[in-house]
Design a protein around this motif. Sequence first.
Motif, PDB file in Angstrom:
ATOM      1  N   UNK A   1      15.893   2.134  17.859  1.00  0.00           N
ATOM      2  CA  UNK A   1      17.134   2.590  18.416  1.00  0.00           C
ATOM      3  C   UNK A   1      18.398   2.740  17.620  1.00  0.00           C
ATOM      4  N   UNK A   2      18.704   1.748  16.851  1.00  0.00           N
ATOM      5  CA  UNK A   2      19.664   1.583  15.837  1.00  0.00           C
ATOM      6  C   UNK A   2      19.562   2.589  14.848  1.00  0.00           C
ATOM      7  N   UNK A   3      18.251   2.629  14.250  1.00  0.00           N
ATOM      8  CA  UNK A   3      17.853   3.514  13.045  1.00  0.00           C
ATOM      9  C   UNK A   3      18.102   4.991  13.501  1.00  0.00           C
ATOM     10  N   UNK A   4      17.558   5.369  14.677  1.00  0.00           N
ATOM     11  CA  UNK A   4      17.926   6.699  15.291  1.00  0.00           C
ATOM     12  C   UNK A   4      19.284   6.980  15.719  1.00  0.00           C
TER      13      UNK A   4
ATOM     14  N   UNK B   1      23.678  12.405  10.125  1.00  0.00           N
ATOM     15  CA  UNK B   1      23.428  14.097  10.177  1.00  0.00           C
ATOM     16  C   UNK B   1      24.697  14.733  10.860  1.00  0.00           C
ATOM     17  N   UNK B   2      25.244  14.113  11.788  1.00  0.00           N
ATOM     18  CA  UNK B   2      26.436  14.721  12.415  1.00  0.00           C
ATOM     19  C   UNK B   2      27.595  14.632  11.455  1.00  0.00           C
ATOM     20  N   UNK B   3      27.875  13.805  10.659  1.00  0.00           N
ATOM     21  CA  UNK B   3      28.934  13.858   9.630  1.00  0.00           C
ATOM     22  C   UNK B   3      28.367  14.450   8.579  1.00  0.00           C
ATOM     23  N   UNK B   4      27.386  14.978   8.187  1.00  0.00           N
ATOM     24  CA  UNK B   4      26.682  15.533   6.901  1.00  0.00           C
ATOM     25  C   UNK B   4      27.662  16.888   6.652  1.00  0.00           C
ATOM     26  N   UNK B   5      27.825  17.444   7.843  1.00  0.00           N
ATOM     27  CA  UNK B   5      28.408  19.041   7.728  1.00  0.00           C
ATOM     28  C   UNK B   5      30.020  18.969   8.271  1.00  0.00           C
TER      29      UNK B   5
END
Length: 144
Positions: free
Chosen positions: A121-124, A131-135
Amino acid sequence: MVFTLASVACGAARSLPAFALARVAQGLGGAMMGPVGRALVLRQAQKHEIVRAIAMITWPALLAPVIAPVLGGLITTYVSWRWNFLLNAPLGLIAIVLVLTFIPKQEPLGTGPFDFRGFGLSALALTCLLYGWSDFRPASAAGV
């Protein structure tokens, strides 16, 4: 001990790759000092001493970023950059002697089984966060 030995290796480094490897080792040793120090305090201090003991190990960590750049600049200017690292050797030896003198040896605490569910769960969650911060682009960069 890892931090102290790595500091000596940084001060003695004769090439950039050797210095970089020593800095990695120093970072690993430094990263262990905080959690290990807190664990020692929590295991050794009586309940009524915990707040004071935690404050004693917290204040140096808060003051170091203020004092270290000035002291490091003075040492680099008037002695040599190597002494910024070699200075940790006597301090580390004193710390090691104090730990061996005042901290009693104890059997390690048993650990429970590895928490695969929590790890997954931590990895997810971290993957989704990255991913949210990548863009992410500030409004001015996005043409808005």
